[in-house]
Design an enzyme around this catalytic site. Structure first.
Site, PDB file in Angstrom:
ATOM      1  N   GLY A 105       0.813  -1.205   0.000  1.00  0.00           N
ATOM      2  CA  GLY A 105       0.000   0.000   0.000  1.00  0.00           C
ATOM      3  C   GLY A 105       0.849   1.259   0.000  1.00  0.00           C
ATOM      4  N   SER A 106       0.531   2.181   0.874  1.00  0.00           N
ATOM      5  CA  SER A 106       1.184   3.491   0.857  1.00  0.00           C
ATOM      6  C   SER A 106       2.600   3.502   1.392  1.00  0.00           C
ATOM      7  CB  SER A 106       0.341   4.513   1.609  1.00  0.00           C
ATOM      8  OG  SER A 106      -0.636   5.032   0.747  1.00  0.00           O
ATOM      9  N   MET A 107       3.137   2.353   1.791  1.00  0.00           N
ATOM     10  CA  MET A 107       4.579   2.313   2.014  1.00  0.00           C
ATOM     11  C   MET A 107       5.322   2.447   0.689  1.00  0.00           C
ATOM     12  SD  MET A 107       5.437  -0.152   5.224  1.00  0.00           S
ATOM     13  CE  MET A 107       7.107   0.488   5.317  1.00  0.00           C
ATOM     14  N   LYS A 109       4.925   5.126  -1.014  1.00  0.00           N
ATOM     15  CA  LYS A 109       5.200   6.561  -1.097  1.00  0.00           C
ATOM     16  C   LYS A 109       6.638   6.932  -0.751  1.00  0.00           C
ATOM     17  CE  LYS A 109       0.435   8.246  -0.667  1.00  0.00           C
ATOM     18  NZ  LYS A 109      -0.311   6.987  -0.726  1.00  0.00           N
TER      19      LYS A 109
END
Length: 396
Positions: A105-107, A109
């Site tokens: 997921g947003s890891m 980013k």
């Protein structure tokens, strides 16, 4: 974090709830551990910390409702531990493997931000330049304007650009979970709505920010954000279990099935196979505990960026959350209960939840569960507690 909802956008990533389907309930969990290094001496207090981590994993896979959980810790002293609890597959009851791969997921980013900051160091991107310089005419409409929005503001979630996940319904995605989602189409979903605030005047997490950053990378380099992540981060660090999957809906290598619970006491739904383009540069990647710890250690330790860009990465602003969290450029800081702080990110995507963190003195920890959304309100708190417990070694 907020409790389970039909659709939620968390500070750590992307989550879409599901509408239908069922699988058998998971059995009770049992934790196992194995050292990542057998040559180093374990730090003082390791046994007590391991016991507390086992208890947290047990909560995650019983009271919190996740079928399985994993935590991998690497200590600054040179020793490592992997703990698992529960199952990777609720039908076969196969246990969670210590070498599991999973969607992060947003890891994603921090990987994307690292690429941008390397390009800043190469003078190919200017952090305070308007996005219009790189994406002319892309941010337009309903008060959104790329001429007054900077690259830095996208990276730090101070752009005010709406989050497309506030408007993309779960049913739309799950009608065809293998469908390709073009980033420009997802951006346009967001830009059909007014900004949350004038650029630079507030903070609000927006996955659209990173879709736009991915487009900036492609415009500047002529390669996709995934190609740039591979050649600038994955290959140099030797992250053999990490990839940017593009449209590929499968997870290569050993991995747990990913599950969701539509709501209430509904049965689990297997949603392992999803086209990750729906998350794009905001959350599409696959990795492992080992690789995420290596990456976070390298990033926080200054291995990937020049000193000037490292300072930019770690220059934070408050997010307004009562937990004291502050956001830099794709990386956030949080206070540790034992004093000091750690750097990391969270990631939520269909089927999986992840939280990772690293301290400046060389310790890293990553925790993963294979349920998202659908855990209890305590699931997010327990995942963060696992990371904090693992990183609070210096007070033992």
């Amino acid at each position: 974090m907020d409790g389970v909802k039909r659709r939620r956008v968390l500070s750590g990533g992307l989550t879409l709830a599901v509408a239908a389907g069922a699988a058998a309930a998971a059995p009770k969990s049992a934790a196992t551990a194995a050292p990542r290094s057998t040559t180093a001496t374990a730090p003082k207090g390791a046994a007590d910390r391991t016991s507390r981590l086992r208890a947290i994993l047990h909560r995650l896979t019983t009271a919190d409702g996740a079928p399985g959980a994993l935590v991998e810790v690497w200590h600054r002293h040179g020793s490592g531990t992997v703990l698992t609890s529960g199952v990777a597959n609720v039908k076969s009851h196969a246990p969670m493997r210590r070498d599991s791969r999973f969607r992060i997921g947003s890891m994603t980013k921090p990987f994307v931000a690292t690429v941008v900051l390397q390009l800043v160091g190469e003078r190919r991107i200017a952090l305070d330049a308007p996005v219009e310089r790189y994406l002319p005419g892309v941010i337009r409409g309903h008060g959104n304007d790329g001429r007054t929005t900077t690259v830095r503001q996208l990276l730090q979630h101070t752009s005010g650009v709406p989050d497309y996940l506030a408007y993309l319904t779960p049913r739309d995605v799950l009608k065809d979970p293998l469908a390709h989602h073009d980033p420009r189409d997802l951006v346009n979903i967001a830009l059909a709505h007014p900004p949350a605030f004038e650029p630079g005047t507030g903070w609000r997490y927006s996955n659209t920010d990173y879709l736009l950053v991915g487009l900036v990378i492609e415009r500047v380099t002529g390669r996709t954000y995934g190609e740039e992540i591979h050649r600038r981060v994955i290959a140099p660090l030797g992250l053999c279990e990490t990839r940017v999957p593009g449209d590929t809906p499968t997870i290569p290598g050993p991995h747990p099935r990913g599950y969701a619970r539509p709501g209430g006491g509904a049965p689990l739904v297997d949603i392992t196979a999803v086209n990750p383009s729906v998350a794009g540069a905001g959350g599409s990647m696959i990795s492992s505990g080992t690789d995420l710890n290596r990456f976070l250690g390298a990033l926080v330790g200054g291995e990937l960026l020049r000193p000037a860009q490292q300072r930019q990465l770690m220059t934070t602003r408050p997010t307004g959350n009562p937990d004291g969290r502050a956001y830099g450029l794709g990386l956030e800081s949080r206070p540790l209960p034992c004093g000091g702080l750690y750097w990391g990110h969270g990631g939520d995507i269909l089927g999986y939840g992840t939280v990772g963190g690293a301290t400046a003195d060389g310790s890293q920890a990553t925790v993963m569960v294979n349920l998202n959304p659908g855990g209890t309100d305590a699931q997010d708190a327990d995942m963060k507690a696992a990371v904090q417990t693992a990183l609070c070694e210096r007070h033992h």
